[in-house]
Motif scaffolding. Sequence first.
Motif, PDB file in Angstrom:
ATOM      1  N   ARG A 107       0.582  -6.394 -11.322  1.00 43.78           N
ATOM      2  CA  ARG A 107       1.201  -7.482 -10.561  1.00 43.78           C
ATOM      3  C   ARG A 107       2.475  -7.044  -9.852  1.00 43.78           C
ATOM      4  N   ILE A 108       3.305  -6.241 -10.526  1.00 42.53           N
ATOM      5  CA  ILE A 108       4.552  -5.812  -9.895  1.00 42.53           C
ATOM      6  C   ILE A 108       4.273  -4.856  -8.736  1.00 42.53           C
ATOM      7  N   LEU A 109       3.261  -3.994  -8.892  1.00 45.29           N
ATOM      8  CA  LEU A 109       2.917  -3.099  -7.781  1.00 45.29           C
ATOM      9  C   LEU A 109       2.339  -3.874  -6.603  1.00 45.29           C
ATOM     10  N   GLN A 110       1.538  -4.883  -6.883  1.00 44.81           N
ATOM     11  CA  GLN A 110       1.024  -5.713  -5.791  1.00 44.81           C
ATOM     12  C   GLN A 110       2.177  -6.360  -5.029  1.00 44.81           C
ATOM     13  N   ALA A 111       3.142  -6.916  -5.765  1.00 42.79           N
ATOM     14  CA  ALA A 111       4.275  -7.586  -5.122  1.00 42.79           C
ATOM     15  C   ALA A 111       5.106  -6.617  -4.298  1.00 42.79           C
ATOM     16  N   LEU A 112       5.313  -5.404  -4.804  1.00 45.04           N
ATOM     17  CA  LEU A 112       6.125  -4.421  -4.077  1.00 45.04           C
ATOM     18  C   LEU A 112       5.381  -3.837  -2.882  1.00 45.04           C
ATOM     19  N   LEU A 113       4.116  -3.489  -3.069  1.00 45.76           N
ATOM     20  CA  LEU A 113       3.370  -2.805  -2.004  1.00 45.76           C
ATOM     21  C   LEU A 113       3.130  -3.703  -0.799  1.00 45.76           C
ATOM     22  N   LYS A 114       2.975  -4.997  -1.025  1.00 49.15           N
ATOM     23  CA  LYS A 114       2.726  -5.891   0.120  1.00 49.15           C
ATOM     24  C   LYS A 114       3.980  -6.085   0.970  1.00 49.15           C
ATOM     25  N   ARG A 115       5.143  -5.619   0.465  1.00 44.46           N
ATOM     26  CA  ARG A 115       6.378  -5.710   1.252  1.00 44.46           C
ATOM     27  C   ARG A 115       6.517  -4.538   2.234  1.00 44.46           C
ATOM     28  N   TRP A 116       5.725  -3.478   2.033  1.00 43.25           N
ATOM     29  CA  TRP A 116       5.779  -2.362   2.974  1.00 43.25           C
ATOM     30  C   TRP A 116       5.061  -2.765   4.263  1.00 43.25           C
ATOM     31  N   PRO A 117       5.624  -2.453   5.435  1.00 48.31           N
ATOM     32  CA  PRO A 117       5.055  -2.958   6.699  1.00 48.31           C
ATOM     33  C   PRO A 117       3.678  -2.398   7.048  1.00 48.31           C
ATOM     34  N   ASP A 118       3.330  -1.209   6.541  1.00 51.41           N
ATOM     35  CA  ASP A 118       2.061  -0.588   6.930  1.00 51.41           C
ATOM     36  C   ASP A 118       0.859  -1.126   6.171  1.00 51.41           C
ATOM     37  N   HIS A 119       1.089  -1.877   5.105  1.00 47.37           N
ATOM     38  CA  HIS A 119      -0.045  -2.388   4.321  1.00 47.37           C
ATOM     39  C   HIS A 119       0.323  -3.715   3.657  1.00 47.37           C
ATOM     40  N   PRO A 120       0.452  -4.759   4.466  1.00 44.97           N
ATOM     41  CA  PRO A 120       0.890  -6.052   3.927  1.00 44.97           C
ATOM     42  C   PRO A 120      -0.169  -6.801   3.114  1.00 44.97           C
ATOM     43  N   ARG A 121      -1.433  -6.416   3.270  1.00 42.74           N
ATOM     44  CA  ARG A 121      -2.505  -7.144   2.577  1.00 42.74           C
ATOM     45  C   ARG A 121      -2.927  -6.350   1.340  1.00 42.74           C
ATOM     46  N   VAL A 122      -2.483  -6.815   0.189  1.00 39.72           N
ATOM     47  CA  VAL A 122      -2.762  -6.134  -1.080  1.00 39.72           C
ATOM     48  C   VAL A 122      -3.440  -7.125  -2.023  1.00 39.72           C
ATOM     49  N   GLU A 123      -4.648  -6.803  -2.438  1.00 42.10           N
ATOM     50  CA  GLU A 123      -5.408  -7.669  -3.349  1.00 42.10           C
ATOM     51  C   GLU A 123      -5.440  -7.051  -4.746  1.00 42.10           C
ATOM     52  N   LEU A 124      -5.547  -7.914  -5.747  1.00 42.33           N
ATOM     53  CA  LEU A 124      -5.619  -7.485  -7.144  1.00 42.33           C
ATOM     54  C   LEU A 124      -6.878  -8.071  -7.777  1.00 42.33           C
ATOM     55  N   VAL A 125      -7.690  -7.203  -8.371  1.00 41.04           N
ATOM     56  CA  VAL A 125      -8.912  -7.619  -9.057  1.00 41.04           C
ATOM     57  C   VAL A 125      -8.892  -6.999 -10.448  1.00 41.04           C
ATOM     58  N   THR A 126      -9.262  -7.790 -11.461  1.00 45.28           N
ATOM     59  CA  THR A 126      -9.379  -7.244 -12.807  1.00 45.28           C
ATOM     60  C   THR A 126     -10.848  -7.046 -13.152  1.00 45.28           C
ATOM     61  N   THR A 127     -11.119  -6.058 -13.986  1.00 48.35           N
ATOM     62  CA  THR A 127     -12.510  -5.796 -14.366  1.00 48.35           C
ATOM     63  C   THR A 127     -13.032  -6.810 -15.374  1.00 48.35           C
ATOM     64  N   ASP A 128     -12.165  -7.712 -15.869  1.00 47.57           N
ATOM     65  CA  ASP A 128     -12.625  -8.731 -16.816  1.00 47.57           C
ATOM     66  C   ASP A 128     -13.785  -9.539 -16.242  1.00 47.57           C
TER      67      ASP A 128
END
Length: 318
Positions: A107-128
């Motif tokens: 979750r923290i990496l998703q929140a941080l990575l979507k703030r970078w201008p080159d890749h604003p669309r970051v999705e998170l999926v769990t294998t559950d």
Amino acid sequence: MASATSSPSASMFIELERDAWRALRAATPLPLESSEIDALRGLGEHLDLDEVVDVYLPLSRLLNLQVAAAQRLWADQQAFLGATVQKVPFIIAIAGSVAVGKSTTARILQALLKRWPDHPRVELVTTDGFLFPNGVLTERGLMKRKGFPESYDRRGLVRFLAELKAGRAEVMAPVYSHLVYDVVPGEAQAIRQPDILILEGLNVLQTGAQEGKQLPTTFLSDFFDFSIYVDAHESDIRKWYVDRFLKLQQTAFRDERSYFRRFSELSTEQAVSMAESVWGEINGPNLVHNIAPSRSRARLILLKGPDHKVKRVRLRKM
């Protein structure tokens, strides 16, 4: 004379203490407020401003560089082929034991990575969501093996990743409810060509091999661009699991819809005994025999201390 296998230079990893890793943040800004960090913290886990700044900002910088390089390589290949195929997502896998904190890391990496201008669309999926439904697990005698490799729809998970990497406009992922402890029938998460997909789960770095059967021809890791293993000493993870169980007993387990509603009435002593039993029969063996052996397949390992803080980082040499 030391043998090649015993020489430190033969290690696959560069090992960095926390202070050395923190320095690699460089000038990366912190884009999150304290309230956002609080919301991302898992139950009973340590996550504060220092942890984000010291550990996750350098990691987001490294991942940003990796994504940028992958995007350039993709563009060069498309130019070479004279093709105009839609770019495919950069896939990050996050593995580790139950209760080690991999969901918070995701979750923290998703929140941080979507703030970078080159890749604003970051999705998170769990294998559950790719666990077989409880009805199937019960029919196959696998309810006490839930979370083990054989309890997952591996073909469905491979197909999901293959469709993402093929550039499909929309790919659906099944949804799991921890409240009812089962896959939710008819519910799915739509993934529509993100810049980055984070896949988090116990089994993401495992080979999928099962006793008496041949290795699969396609591994989940074939689709990963980067992989992270969240690590800690087993005795610490066990304690975190028991502590989390006790917190859940006082919160989520009290919900009338909860699969674990019956545990909410246990005394503290009984709850500790139950949690220890589940760890000893299910989560501990799964960690030792299936999850921990996959650690060396990760590109980066976050090693936590007893206080849930990351103490050391191991980065695989290129």
